[in-house]
Write a protein that holds these residues in place. Structure first.
Motif, mmCIF file in Angstrom:
data_model
loop_
_atom_site.group_PDB
_atom_site.id
_atom_site.type_symbol
_atom_site.label_atom_id
_atom_site.label_comp_id
_atom_site.label_asym_id
_atom_site.label_seq_id
_atom_site.Cartn_x
_atom_site.Cartn_y
_atom_site.Cartn_z
ATOM 1 N N LEU A 273 0.793 -1.278 0.038
ATOM 2 C CA LEU A 273 0.068 0.091 0.059
ATOM 3 C C LEU A 273 0.777 1.338 0.066
ATOM 4 C CD1 LEU A 273 -2.786 -1.160 2.539
ATOM 5 C CD2 LEU A 273 -3.207 -0.769 -0.160
ATOM 6 N N GLU A 274 1.937 1.342 0.797
ATOM 7 C CA GLU A 274 2.988 2.419 0.862
ATOM 8 C C GLU A 274 3.522 2.491 -0.771
ATOM 9 O OE1 GLU A 274 5.207 5.521 1.518
ATOM 10 O OE2 GLU A 274 3.493 5.011 2.843
ATOM 11 N N LEU A 275 3.926 1.544 -1.273
ATOM 12 C CA LEU A 275 4.341 1.519 -2.616
ATOM 13 C C LEU A 275 3.691 2.163 -3.449
ATOM 14 C CD1 LEU A 275 6.806 0.502 -4.683
ATOM 15 C CD2 LEU A 275 5.197 -1.399 -4.905
ATOM 16 N N TYR A 276 2.116 1.779 -3.475
ATOM 17 C CA TYR A 276 1.185 2.327 -4.614
ATOM 18 C C TYR A 276 1.069 3.674 -3.946
ATOM 19 C CZ TYR A 276 -3.126 2.668 -6.519
ATOM 20 O OH TYR A 276 -4.233 3.205 -7.538
ATOM 21 N N ASP A 277 0.784 4.256 -2.736
ATOM 22 C CA ASP A 277 0.642 5.532 -2.496
ATOM 23 C C ASP A 277 1.738 6.375 -2.890
ATOM 24 O OD1 ASP A 277 -1.762 4.920 -1.370
ATOM 25 O OD2 ASP A 277 -1.300 4.945 0.408
ATOM 26 N N ARG A 278 3.003 5.888 -2.741
ATOM 27 C CA ARG A 278 4.472 6.563 -2.921
ATOM 28 C C ARG A 278 4.518 6.807 -4.442
ATOM 29 N NH1 ARG A 278 9.605 4.400 -0.282
ATOM 30 N NH2 ARG A 278 8.243 5.009 1.606
ATOM 31 N N SER A 279 4.133 5.983 -5.069
ATOM 32 C CA SER A 279 4.344 6.048 -6.625
ATOM 33 C C SER A 279 3.472 6.767 -7.116
ATOM 34 C CB SER A 279 4.042 4.438 -7.285
ATOM 35 O OG SER A 279 4.852 3.610 -6.538
ATOM 36 N N HIS A 280 2.081 6.975 -6.659
ATOM 37 C CA HIS A 280 1.200 7.985 -7.183
ATOM 38 C C HIS A 280 1.468 9.329 -6.638
ATOM 39 C CE1 HIS A 280 -1.778 5.623 -9.458
ATOM 40 N NE2 HIS A 280 -1.666 4.869 -8.671
ATOM 41 N N ARG A 281 2.091 9.524 -5.465
ATOM 42 C CA ARG A 281 2.430 10.882 -5.189
ATOM 43 C C ARG A 281 3.640 11.228 -5.977
ATOM 44 N NH1 ARG A 281 1.989 8.730 0.181
ATOM 45 N NH2 ARG A 281 4.446 8.414 0.288
ATOM 46 N N ILE A 282 4.491 10.565 -6.181
ATOM 47 C CA ILE A 282 5.602 11.049 -7.163
ATOM 48 C C ILE A 282 5.100 11.457 -8.742
ATOM 49 C CG2 ILE A 282 7.918 10.177 -8.409
ATOM 50 C CD1 ILE A 282 8.353 8.396 -5.998
ATOM 51 N N TRP A 283 4.333 10.371 -9.056
ATOM 52 C CA TRP A 283 3.944 10.567 -10.405
ATOM 53 C C TRP A 283 3.025 11.782 -10.364
ATOM 54 C CZ3 TRP A 283 4.724 9.782 -15.184
ATOM 55 C CH2 TRP A 283 3.574 9.878 -16.019
ATOM 56 N N ASP A 284 2.092 12.245 -9.491
ATOM 57 C CA ASP A 284 1.248 13.474 -9.331
ATOM 58 C C ASP A 284 2.312 14.608 -9.406
ATOM 59 O OD1 ASP A 284 -1.116 12.164 -9.507
ATOM 60 O OD2 ASP A 284 -1.329 12.144 -7.102
ATOM 61 N N ALA B 291 7.366 10.108 -19.597
ATOM 62 C CA ALA B 291 7.981 9.219 -18.603
ATOM 63 C C ALA B 291 7.122 8.379 -18.018
ATOM 64 C CB ALA B 291 8.460 10.179 -17.647
ATOM 65 N N GLU B 292 7.543 7.142 -17.362
ATOM 66 C CA GLU B 292 6.397 6.389 -16.776
ATOM 67 C C GLU B 292 7.241 6.001 -15.448
ATOM 68 O OE1 GLU B 292 6.965 1.973 -18.093
ATOM 69 O OE2 GLU B 292 5.861 3.251 -19.343
ATOM 70 N N ILE B 293 6.413 5.641 -14.212
ATOM 71 C CA ILE B 293 6.917 5.140 -13.154
ATOM 72 C C ILE B 293 6.699 3.566 -13.265
ATOM 73 C CG2 ILE B 293 6.663 4.883 -10.695
ATOM 74 C CD1 ILE B 293 6.155 7.879 -10.741
ATOM 75 N N GLU B 294 7.489 2.703 -12.658
ATOM 76 C CA GLU B 294 7.357 1.352 -12.542
ATOM 77 C C GLU B 294 7.908 1.053 -11.169
ATOM 78 O OE1 GLU B 294 8.608 -1.663 -15.705
ATOM 79 O OE2 GLU B 294 10.010 -2.252 -14.108
ATOM 80 N N ALA B 295 6.895 0.640 -10.325
ATOM 81 C CA ALA B 295 7.264 0.256 -8.954
ATOM 82 C C ALA B 295 7.261 -1.162 -8.562
ATOM 83 C CB ALA B 295 6.269 1.127 -8.155
ATOM 84 N N VAL C 153 7.421 -9.267 -4.926
ATOM 85 C CA VAL C 153 6.523 -9.946 -4.164
ATOM 86 C C VAL C 153 4.948 -9.636 -4.779
ATOM 87 C CG1 VAL C 153 7.852 -10.003 -2.193
ATOM 88 C CG2 VAL C 153 5.988 -8.142 -2.432
ATOM 89 N N SER C 154 4.658 -9.010 -5.439
ATOM 90 C CA SER C 154 3.120 -8.535 -5.998
ATOM 91 C C SER C 154 2.728 -9.511 -7.186
ATOM 92 C CB SER C 154 3.148 -6.914 -6.063
ATOM 93 O OG SER C 154 3.900 -6.725 -6.914
ATOM 94 N N LEU C 155 3.771 -10.242 -7.680
ATOM 95 C CA LEU C 155 3.511 -10.828 -8.956
ATOM 96 C C LEU C 155 3.374 -10.055 -10.119
ATOM 97 C CD1 LEU C 155 1.050 -13.775 -7.840
ATOM 98 C CD2 LEU C 155 3.655 -13.911 -7.973
ATOM 99 N N THR C 156 2.995 -8.906 -10.106
ATOM 100 C CA THR C 156 2.993 -7.930 -11.215
ATOM 101 C C THR C 156 3.566 -6.406 -10.787
ATOM 102 O OG1 THR C 156 0.697 -7.080 -10.681
ATOM 103 C CG2 THR C 156 1.010 -9.090 -12.170
ATOM 104 N N ARG C 157 4.083 -5.869 -11.588
ATOM 105 C CA ARG C 157 4.567 -4.541 -11.212
ATOM 106 C C ARG C 157 3.478 -3.434 -11.382
ATOM 107 N NH1 ARG C 157 7.597 -6.192 -15.838
ATOM 108 N NH2 ARG C 157 6.762 -5.168 -17.716
ATOM 109 N N LEU C 158 4.090 -2.239 -10.775
ATOM 110 C CA LEU C 158 2.930 -1.350 -10.887
ATOM 111 C C LEU C 158 3.367 -0.362 -11.905
ATOM 112 C CD1 LEU C 158 0.627 0.698 -9.944
ATOM 113 C CD2 LEU C 158 1.968 1.527 -8.232
ATOM 114 N N SER C 159 2.769 -0.034 -12.997
ATOM 115 C CA SER C 159 3.249 0.878 -13.956
ATOM 116 C C SER C 159 2.283 2.163 -14.190
ATOM 117 C CB SER C 159 3.372 0.192 -15.371
ATOM 118 O OG SER C 159 4.476 -0.633 -15.496
ATOM 119 N N ILE C 160 2.963 3.064 -14.099
ATOM 120 C CA ILE C 160 2.152 4.456 -13.981
ATOM 121 C C ILE C 160 2.582 5.372 -15.351
ATOM 122 C CG2 ILE C 160 1.011 6.542 -12.947
ATOM 123 C CD1 ILE C 160 1.811 4.952 -10.449
ATOM 124 N N ASP C 161 1.854 5.845 -16.098
ATOM 125 C CA ASP C 161 2.236 6.422 -17.398
ATOM 126 C C ASP C 161 1.116 7.275 -17.806
ATOM 127 O OD1 ASP C 161 0.743 4.525 -18.614
ATOM 128 O OD2 ASP C 161 2.365 4.098 -19.977
#
Length: 109
Positions: A36-47, A58-62, A101-109
């Motif tokens: 959850l922290e990874l998800y939230d931090r990634s979205h804060r950075i992207w925003d 650019a895109e973020i891959e977490a 550990v999440s089996l899939t990465r979080l990609s934001i673009d």
């Protein structure tokens, strides 16, 4: 990794469920909190960068990975545990761990 973990847990937990179950719940809760922290931090950075001209396209891959050190609080201890932990946390040996550990990465673009 999940299959191996399931087999290890099933063998130990069924015999000692009352002693081990709190540790398993704590691990799962900790992992959930980390994701959850990874998800939230990634979205804060992207925003913060998405409207910046320097980052157009650019895109973020977490991804979330376990520590390389075998946990001292793990209910199963022994001399070979660090070697087993290394194999679980090595994408070369465990292809499921390539994206963490999440089996899939979080990609934001």
């Amino acid at each position: 990794m999940l299959s191996l973990r399931k087999d290890m847990i099933n063998k130990r937990v069924l015999v000692n469920q009352k002693e081990i179950l709190p540790d398993i719940i704590a691990f799962n809760d900790g992992l959930t909190a980390a994701l959850l922290e990874l998800y939230d931090r990634s979205h804060r950075i992207w925003d913060n960068i998405k409207d910046n001209e320097d980052f157009k396209g650019a895109e973020i891959e977490a991804k979330c990975y376990l520590s390389y050190d075998y946990p001292k609080l793990h209910p199963v201890q022994g001399d070979d545990r660090q070697d087993l932990w290394n194999a679980i946390c090595d994408a070369g040996w465990n292809r499921l761990y390539y994206d963490g550990v999440s089996l899939t990465r979080l990609s934001i673009d």
